[in-house]
Design a protein around this motif. Structure first.
Motif, PDB file in Angstrom:
ATOM      1  N   LEU A  57       0.941  -1.004  -0.062  1.00 53.78           N
ATOM      2  CA  LEU A  57       0.212  -0.370   0.037  1.00 53.78           C
ATOM      3  C   LEU A  57       0.160   1.043   0.002  1.00 53.78           C
ATOM      4  CD1 LEU A  57      -2.793  -0.608   2.873  1.00 53.78           C
ATOM      5  CD2 LEU A  57      -3.407  -0.676   0.526  1.00 53.78           C
ATOM      6  N   PHE A  58      -0.043   2.102  -0.614  1.00 52.13           N
ATOM      7  CA  PHE A  58       0.781   3.425  -1.006  1.00 52.13           C
ATOM      8  C   PHE A  58       0.023   4.258   0.571  1.00 52.13           C
ATOM      9  CE2 PHE A  58       2.771   2.204  -4.975  1.00 52.13           C
ATOM     10  CZ  PHE A  58       3.686   2.942  -4.681  1.00 52.13           C
ATOM     11  N   PHE A  59       0.703   5.092   1.093  1.00 49.32           N
ATOM     12  CA  PHE A  59      -0.128   6.007   1.982  1.00 49.32           C
ATOM     13  C   PHE A  59       0.686   7.637   1.702  1.00 49.32           C
ATOM     14  CE2 PHE A  59      -0.508   8.917   5.739  1.00 49.32           C
ATOM     15  CZ  PHE A  59      -1.996   8.638   6.577  1.00 49.32           C
ATOM     16  N   HIS A  60      -0.706   8.748   1.512  1.00 52.05           N
ATOM     17  CA  HIS A  60       0.582  10.089   1.075  1.00 52.05           C
ATOM     18  C   HIS A  60      -0.652  10.593   2.099  1.00 52.05           C
ATOM     19  CE1 HIS A  60       1.273   7.871  -2.790  1.00 52.05           C
ATOM     20  NE2 HIS A  60      -0.045   7.482  -3.198  1.00 52.05           N
ATOM     21  N   LYS A  61       0.394  11.838   2.403  1.00 53.23           N
ATOM     22  CA  LYS A  61      -0.112  13.011   2.940  1.00 53.23           C
ATOM     23  C   LYS A  61       0.198  14.595   2.048  1.00 53.23           C
ATOM     24  CE  LYS A  61       1.461  14.260   7.089  1.00 53.23           C
ATOM     25  NZ  LYS A  61       1.963  13.945   8.555  1.00 53.23           N
ATOM     26  N   VAL A  62      -1.036  15.268   2.284  1.00 49.77           N
ATOM     27  CA  VAL A  62      -0.454  16.287   1.378  1.00 49.77           C
ATOM     28  C   VAL A  62      -1.322  17.360   2.585  1.00 49.77           C
ATOM     29  CG1 VAL A  62      -1.091  18.041  -0.148  1.00 49.77           C
ATOM     30  CG2 VAL A  62      -1.252  15.608  -0.617  1.00 49.77           C
ATOM     31  N   SER A  63      -0.697  18.519   3.170  1.00 51.76           N
ATOM     32  CA  SER A  63      -0.600  19.363   4.112  1.00 51.76           C
ATOM     33  C   SER A  63      -0.190  20.986   3.820  1.00 51.76           C
ATOM     34  CB  SER A  63      -0.040  19.255   6.050  1.00 51.76           C
ATOM     35  OG  SER A  63       1.694  19.566   5.303  1.00 51.76           O
ATOM     36  N   CYS A  64      -1.068  21.543   4.674  1.00 52.67           N
ATOM     37  CA  CYS A  64      -0.351  23.404   3.588  1.00 52.67           C
ATOM     38  C   CYS A  64      -0.602  24.085   5.628  1.00 52.67           C
ATOM     39  CB  CYS A  64      -1.095  24.231   2.650  1.00 52.67           C
ATOM     40  SG  CYS A  64      -2.693  24.375   2.910  1.00 52.67           S
ATOM     41  N   LYS A  65      -0.465  24.969   5.948  1.00 54.89           N
ATOM     42  CA  LYS A  65      -0.189  25.872   6.668  1.00 54.89           C
ATOM     43  C   LYS A  65      -1.431  26.796   6.461  1.00 54.89           C
ATOM     44  CE  LYS A  65       3.731  24.767  10.068  1.00 54.89           C
ATOM     45  NZ  LYS A  65       4.215  25.078  10.714  1.00 54.89           N
ATOM     46  N   LEU A  66      -2.076  27.838   6.977  1.00 57.82           N
ATOM     47  CA  LEU A  66      -3.059  28.306   6.232  1.00 57.82           C
ATOM     48  C   LEU A  66      -3.237  29.939   6.671  1.00 57.82           C
ATOM     49  CD1 LEU A  66      -5.855  26.860   5.179  1.00 57.82           C
ATOM     50  CD2 LEU A  66      -4.476  27.413   3.818  1.00 57.82           C
ATOM     51  N   LEU A  67      -3.345  31.366   6.647  1.00 55.33           N
ATOM     52  CA  LEU A  67      -3.906  32.343   7.162  1.00 55.33           C
ATOM     53  C   LEU A  67      -2.472  32.804   8.365  1.00 55.33           C
ATOM     54  CD1 LEU A  67      -6.906  32.278   8.005  1.00 55.33           C
ATOM     55  CD2 LEU A  67      -5.979  33.832   6.250  1.00 55.33           C
ATOM     56  N   ASP A  68      -0.888  32.439   8.075  1.00 61.14           N
ATOM     57  CA  ASP A  68      -0.174  32.699   8.153  1.00 61.14           C
ATOM     58  C   ASP A  68      -0.628  31.995   9.275  1.00 61.14           C
ATOM     59  OD1 ASP A  68       2.348  34.185   8.604  1.00 61.14           O
ATOM     60  OD2 ASP A  68       1.696  35.478  10.021  1.00 61.14           O
ATOM     61  N   SER A  69      -0.437  30.221   9.353  1.00 59.82           N
ATOM     62  CA  SER A  69      -0.082  29.384  10.106  1.00 59.82           C
ATOM     63  C   SER A  69      -1.004  29.564  11.241  1.00 59.82           C
ATOM     64  CB  SER A  69       1.687  29.270  10.728  1.00 59.82           C
ATOM     65  OG  SER A  69       2.645  29.505  10.214  1.00 59.82           O
ATOM     66  N   PHE A  70      -1.844  30.751  11.350  1.00 66.05           N
ATOM     67  CA  PHE A  70      -3.064  30.092  12.359  1.00 66.05           C
ATOM     68  C   PHE A  70      -3.744  28.913  12.788  1.00 66.05           C
ATOM     69  CE2 PHE A  70      -7.799  30.286  12.357  1.00 66.05           C
ATOM     70  CZ  PHE A  70      -7.754  30.978  14.151  1.00 66.05           C
ATOM     71  N   ALA A  71      -4.257  28.327  10.966  1.00 65.64           N
ATOM     72  CA  ALA A  71      -4.179  26.906  11.134  1.00 65.64           C
ATOM     73  C   ALA A  71      -3.489  25.850  10.086  1.00 65.64           C
ATOM     74  CB  ALA A  71      -5.870  26.920  10.809  1.00 65.64           C
ATOM     75  N   LYS A  72      -4.164  24.091  10.551  1.00 64.44           N
ATOM     76  CA  LYS A  72      -3.090  23.596   9.368  1.00 64.44           C
ATOM     77  C   LYS A  72      -4.108  22.945   7.989  1.00 64.44           C
ATOM     78  CE  LYS A  72       0.082  19.630   8.971  1.00 64.44           C
ATOM     79  NZ  LYS A  72       1.260  20.003  10.459  1.00 64.44           N
ATOM     80  N   LEU A  73      -3.973  21.942   6.883  1.00 60.70           N
ATOM     81  CA  LEU A  73      -5.760  21.556   6.367  1.00 60.70           C
ATOM     82  C   LEU A  73      -4.441  20.398   5.591  1.00 60.70           C
ATOM     83  CD1 LEU A  73      -8.167  21.498   4.953  1.00 60.70           C
ATOM     84  CD2 LEU A  73      -7.108  22.336   3.082  1.00 60.70           C
ATOM     85  N   LYS A  74      -5.021  19.576   5.953  1.00 60.41           N
ATOM     86  CA  LYS A  74      -4.148  18.268   6.157  1.00 60.41           C
ATOM     87  C   LYS A  74      -5.637  17.189   5.184  1.00 60.41           C
ATOM     88  CE  LYS A  74      -3.088  14.971   8.862  1.00 60.41           C
ATOM     89  NZ  LYS A  74      -3.198  14.501   9.776  1.00 60.41           N
ATOM     90  N   LEU A  75      -4.424  16.893   3.461  1.00 58.01           N
ATOM     91  CA  LEU A  75      -5.271  15.544   3.333  1.00 58.01           C
ATOM     92  C   LEU A  75      -4.603  14.044   2.931  1.00 58.01           C
ATOM     93  CD1 LEU A  75      -7.372  14.544   1.492  1.00 58.01           C
ATOM     94  CD2 LEU A  75      -6.208  15.585  -0.751  1.00 58.01           C
ATOM     95  N   SER A  76      -5.056  12.981   3.259  1.00 55.61           N
ATOM     96  CA  SER A  76      -4.602  11.805   3.537  1.00 55.61           C
ATOM     97  C   SER A  76      -5.656  10.583   2.339  1.00 55.61           C
ATOM     98  CB  SER A  76      -3.912  11.362   4.916  1.00 55.61           C
ATOM     99  OG  SER A  76      -5.012  11.158   5.418  1.00 55.61           O
ATOM    100  N   PHE A  77      -4.346   9.884   1.877  1.00 52.45           N
ATOM    101  CA  PHE A  77      -5.189   8.560   1.659  1.00 52.45           C
ATOM    102  C   PHE A  77      -4.780   7.159   0.942  1.00 52.45           C
ATOM    103  CE2 PHE A  77      -4.490  11.725  -1.610  1.00 52.45           C
ATOM    104  CZ  PHE A  77      -3.212  10.849  -2.740  1.00 52.45           C
ATOM    105  N   GLN A  78      -4.736   6.255   0.954  1.00 52.48           N
ATOM    106  CA  GLN A  78      -3.743   5.284   0.851  1.00 52.48           C
ATOM    107  C   GLN A  78      -4.299   4.903  -1.107  1.00 52.48           C
ATOM    108  OE1 GLN A  78      -4.402   2.017   2.584  1.00 52.48           O
ATOM    109  NE2 GLN A  78      -4.319   3.150   4.946  1.00 52.48           N
TER     110      GLN A  78
END
Length: 331
Positions: A57-78
């Motif tokens: 299995l491949f496990f992937h994660k894409v993340s980024c920080k929003l609004l000058d690091s006020f929040a963090k958004l993450k997407l993960s899937f296999q």
């Protein structure tokens, strides 16, 4: 006849010691960035991919920080070996609120945590699909390390649970449900204390008690433990020969199962480990390229690789070579 105006006074020569006074420095904070500038600035993406040959299995994660690091958004899937995606999940986290959403289950887990004054802290969690959650209030009792937490499930079932936290452990008092829908008092906790050259730990939960002692110096660690009333006894022994060579051994007296691990490190980014587990009748050896305990961000080329060879004692022909690869990209 009109008199001519007097001539202008002669100009003074430039004074090399005369300088424009500097602008006085102020500690006033700079004005915050406008919402338009925050939205127009593209956040940096962090992409992490991991492959495990044991599960294919491949496990992937894409993340980024929003609004000058006020929040963090993450997407993960296999991805399976056919490239089909599965188990997609979104997560939005900040200091006060976090939301985890499972697309396949169509369910969200919501958590919040914030301070109510200098000595009170509130936290809550809610499972949307199960319609269950928990709320808790933590009060600082003044002295460092002392706090009282009152928590209760939602919907409320029975009395709330109280936990007293202190520097050497914590004790919880609540209720538990038994047969015939009866509810009784439940007591649990953990207490630690310095004893000679080690640390003694007592962990209890209603009628079960686990006692553990950990002696440790620069070269040797000895950790016996016993569980009551079952009288299950085990111990661990660790020996450090050099900063790069360590040997660990575990033994369980009830089952006569034992295991041992030898570890040798080559600098910071290479680690060799070999061991044997009598319960699984399996010997194994592994090699880590990249710091095993750190994230891929701090390793060379932001990559970690592990090779593992497993050799069953009863059937050497069924030996298996497995590997894991983890790579991170900053875009």
């Amino acid at each position: 006849m009109a008199e001519s105006p007097p001539p202008p006074p002669p100009s003074l020569p430039p004074n090399p010691n005369h300088m424009v006074p500097p602008i006085p420095h102020t500690d006033a904070p700079q004005s915050p960035a406008s919402p338009i500038s925050l939205l127009s600035k593209r956040p940096k993406l962090r992409v992490t991919s991991e492959f495990d040959s044991d599960t294919s299995l491949f496990f992937h994660k894409v993340s980024c920080k929003l609004l000058d690091s006020f929040a963090k958004l993450k997407l993960s899937f296999q991805n399976n070996n056919k490239g089909e995606p599965s188990q997609p999940q979104f997560a939005l986290t900040s200091k006060l609120l976090s939301i985890h959403y499972d697309l396949e289950e169509q369910n969200a887990l919501v958590k919040t945590s914030f301070d109510l004054g200098p000595k009170f802290h509130f936290k809550a969690a809610h499972d949307v699909k199960a319609k269950q959650g928990e709320v808790a209030m933590v009060a600082d009792l003044g002295d460092p390390g002392y706090a009282l937490e009152i928590s209760s499930p939602v919907p409320t079932v029975g009395a709330p649970r109280a936990t007293l936290k202190f520097p050497h452990g914590e004790v919880s008092l609540g209720e538990k449900e038994e047969e015939e829908a009866r509810r009784t008092v439940s007591v649990s906790g953990i207490v630690k204390s310095q004893l000679t050259n080690g640390i003694f730990t007592a962990q209890f939960n209603d009628e079960d008690l686990k006692l553990r002692y950990c002696y440790k110096d620069e070269t040797v660690s000895f950790i016996p433990s016993i569980s009551l009333p079952s009288s299950a006894l085990s111990f661990a022994f660790k020996r450090r020969f050099t900063p790069s060579n360590k040997l660990s051994y575990w033994y369980n007296f009830d089952s006569n199962n034992w295991s041992t691990v030898y570890k040798h490190t080559y600098g910071k980014d290479f680690k060799f480990k070999a061991g044997y587990d009598s319960d699984a009748s399996l010997g194994w050896a592994s090699l880590w390229v990249g710091d095993e305990a750190s994230t891929a961000k701090t390793t060379p080329m932001k990559m970690k690789i592990q090779f593992m060879l497993q050799v069953p004692r009863d059937d050497i022909r069924n030996s298996a070579l497995m590997f894991r690869v983890k790579k991170r990209w900053d875009i």
